[in-house]
Write an enzyme that holds these catalytic residues in place. Structure first.
Site, PDB file in Angstrom:
ATOM      1  N   CYS B 162       0.805  -1.222   0.000  1.00  0.00           N
ATOM      2  CA  CYS B 162       0.000   0.000   0.000  1.00  0.00           C
ATOM      3  C   CYS B 162       0.837   1.271   0.000  1.00  0.00           C
ATOM      4  CB  CYS B 162      -0.934  -0.021   1.201  1.00  0.00           C
ATOM      5  SG  CYS B 162      -1.891  -1.540   1.246  1.00  0.00           S
ATOM      6  N   HIS B 294      -2.832   8.034   5.748  1.00  0.00           N
ATOM      7  CA  HIS B 294      -3.003   6.703   5.151  1.00  0.00           C
ATOM      8  C   HIS B 294      -4.456   6.285   5.418  1.00  0.00           C
ATOM      9  CE1 HIS B 294      -1.702   3.142   3.200  1.00  0.00           C
ATOM     10  NE2 HIS B 294      -1.968   2.364   4.236  1.00  0.00           N
ATOM     11  N   GLU B 305      -1.712   5.545  13.390  1.00  0.00           N
ATOM     12  CA  GLU B 305      -1.339   6.721  12.606  1.00  0.00           C
ATOM     13  C   GLU B 305      -1.552   7.997  13.412  1.00  0.00           C
ATOM     14  OE1 GLU B 305      -3.252   7.069   8.763  1.00  0.00           O
ATOM     15  OE2 GLU B 305      -1.750   8.548   8.104  1.00  0.00           O
ATOM     16  N   LYS B 326      -9.590   8.031   1.290  1.00  0.00           N
ATOM     17  CA  LYS B 326      -9.999   6.638   0.998  1.00  0.00           C
ATOM     18  C   LYS B 326     -11.495   6.465   1.260  1.00  0.00           C
ATOM     19  CE  LYS B 326      -5.616   4.151   1.760  1.00  0.00           C
ATOM     20  NZ  LYS B 326      -4.674   5.214   2.162  1.00  0.00           N
ATOM     21  N   HIS B 331      -9.536   2.254  -1.105  1.00  0.00           N
ATOM     22  CA  HIS B 331      -8.102   2.028  -0.953  1.00  0.00           C
ATOM     23  C   HIS B 331      -7.570   1.437  -2.258  1.00  0.00           C
ATOM     24  CE1 HIS B 331      -4.240   1.020   0.446  1.00  0.00           C
ATOM     25  NE2 HIS B 331      -4.525   0.643   1.685  1.00  0.00           N
ATOM     26  N   PHE B 390       1.434  -2.733   4.590  1.00  0.00           N
ATOM     27  CA  PHE B 390       1.629  -4.070   5.154  1.00  0.00           C
ATOM     28  C   PHE B 390       3.117  -4.409   5.069  1.00  0.00           C
ATOM     29  CE2 PHE B 390      -2.695  -6.414   4.476  1.00  0.00           C
ATOM     30  CZ  PHE B 390      -3.192  -5.783   5.598  1.00  0.00           C
TER      31      PHE B 390
END
Lengths: 93, 403
Positions: B162, B294, B305, B326, B331, B390
């Site tokens: 990502c 994110h 975050e 998002k 996403h 990830f």
């Protein structure tokens, strides 16, 4: 194989496949021509072989690394038609 | 060191198929997430996504091109054409040698894998189309952009889940700053909204079946999107010399690795990336007006975050605006940072901060100004874009308003 292919000759079908690949009219593809002269490059050749395999449900022996070793004669439209007819006959046998 | 500016932008995403309409959707707080239209939908547990609707490949590409272009490449080429057209650049002669393309994608030609596996496993076919390999490879989009526009310099693809697009854009920035290129076409693309792509994500049990609600206490997980965004990064002096319109300046980039877990994020790894990006940009936290988070809408990401931002920003965290777009476009996995950079450009160019939509209930663990539900007018000079992937791969970009 569909109904249409039972009534259309192998030659006509092969020429239709080659013409589509060369972006030409079917009438402009004649048995004596080579794929090279029709502007079909190496990628076009593997696509042509794929289309032939799909249309006739056959497996064409061809390795792009040694095209001259192939028992499948790619020299001209006519030789391709003959080779396809041979493979169809083998399958039927 | 050379300075780097953005002189072109293009996109295809669930909200729109160009930048202007994407900005309009951001400003309206419109949601591009809806019911999916994919094969075998009835066998999927997740049935929503940020899908690009009514995509007519035949109208955009020739039959011969389509045999070579997976959907992720089609999105990329469309976005790249818009970006390069806006920049006004022609890559004839020496400029082509000094220009490259670096694009992010997590998974490349997923639709091509999916179609081909279906053919051989489900339909018992014994052959697949001869161009399966050149279609599905992750670098296909980068190669086609290079071929179409004559970019003969440093060109490659980046795959860091990502964070792929942010890593790609960071490397493009560094290439120009370090003198390795004058122009870099950069961004990213993803197209995983097919049966196999969605099935794979279902397995992780992090997907929402209703909506993407980042930072909201009633969040239910992430929602996948698809699309691309592509930018023209250019050396400042080169852009000035030709009188190009400058959309923004890229002033900082940093990447870190958590080195801890294959799916769970780390506050420390994210905080280090944020801190190092600010240091690279030579700006203090209180100079940053907006952060595109994110913000995946998963419990693990959102809390980590917010804590990382609070850790680095200190008191300035109470004033900075943070949003996750998002919630609108989904996403986009490896393409997500690129589409999200558009929200950063909109903030700098138009003074409009894209909202976090779908926000319903305040989460005490996300106590920041997440610009809930409605866009906001606010002049900002410096913005940041976060990507925390990830596997703990973090990439943060910092941009400044064009002088």
């Amino acid at each position: 194989m569909n109904m249409q292919s039972q009534v259309i000759s192998v030659e006509a079908q092969v020429i239709a496949i080659i013409a589509e690949q060369a972006v030409l009219d079917v009438a402009d593809v004649t048995p004596g021509q080579s794929l090279d002269s029709l502007g079909i490059d190496s990628l076009g050749l593997v696509e042509t072989i794929f289309a032939i395999e799909e249309a006739f449900d056959i497996s064409v022996p061809f390795n792009a690394n040694e095209p001259s070793e192939s028992p499948f004669d790619l020299g001209s439209v006519a030789s391709i038609v003959a080779a396809v007819e041979g493979l169809i006959a083998q399958k039927a046998a | 060191m050379r300075r780097v500016v953005i002189t072109g932008a293009g996109t295809v995403n669930a909200l729109a198929c160009d930048v202007a309409a994407t900005y309009a959707a951001f400003a309206e707080g419109r949601c591009g997430i809806g019911a999916l239209d994919v094969r075998d939908l009835d066998r999927l547990g997740v049935q929503i996504g940020g899908q690009v609707r009514d995509w007519d490949a035949e109208a955009r590409f020739s039959r011969q091109q389509i045999t070579l272009y997976d959907r992720f490449t089609q999105f990329t080429l469309t976005a790249a054409t818009q970006a390069i057209s806006q920049s006004g650049l022609q890559f004839d002669g020496d400029l082509g040698d000094d220009s490259g393309v670096v694009l992010g994608t997590a998974a490349g030609g997923v639709n091509t894998w999916d179609d081909s596996y279906r053919a051989v496993y489900a339909e018992d076919k014994n052959r697949v189309h001869p161009f399966v390999v050149p279609r599905l490879m992750n670098s296909a989009a980068a190669s086609h952009v290079a071929m179409q526009f004559g970019l003969r310099g440093p060109s490659f693809s980046v795959s860091t889940a990502c964070a792929s697009s942010n890593h790609a854009m960071g490397l493009a920035f560094q290439a120009i700053r370090g003198g390795g290129a004058k122009v870099m076409v950069t961004g990213g693309s993803e197209s995983m909204l097919c049966f196999g792509g969605i099935k794979a994500w279902e397995g992780l049990r992090v997907m929402s079946q209703t909506a993407c609600r980042p930072f909201s206490l009633n969040r239910s997980g992430m929602v996948q999107g698809e699309g691309a965004a592509v930018f023209v990064f250019e050396e400042l002096d080169h852009a000035r010399a030709r009188g190009a319109e400058i959309l923004a300046e890229v002033i900082g980039f940093a990447m870190t690795s958590d080195a801890s877990d294959i799916v769970m994020p780390s506050q420390e790894g994210a905080a280090r990336a944020i801190r190092l990006a600010l240091r690279d940009a030579k700006v203090a936290p209180d100079a940053v007006g907006y952060i595109n988070a994110h913000g995946t809408g998963t419990a693990a990401n959102d809390k980590t975050e917010c804590a990382a931002i609070a850790q680095v920003f200190g008191a300035a965290a109470e004033r900075v605006m943070i949003s996750s777009t998002k919630s609108m476009h989904g996403h986009l996995i490896g393409g997500t940072g690129a589409v999200e950079l558009l929200a950063c450009l909109m903030a700098l160019q138009q003074g409009v901060i894209a909202p976090t939509i779908g926000y319903e209930v305040a989460d005490p663990e996300c106590p920041l100004d997440v610009v809930p539900n409605q866009a906001r007018q606010a002049a900002v000079d410096v913005v940041m874009s976060n990507a925390f992937a990830f596997g703990g791969l973090n990439a943060v970009l910092v941009l400044r308003k064009a002088a």
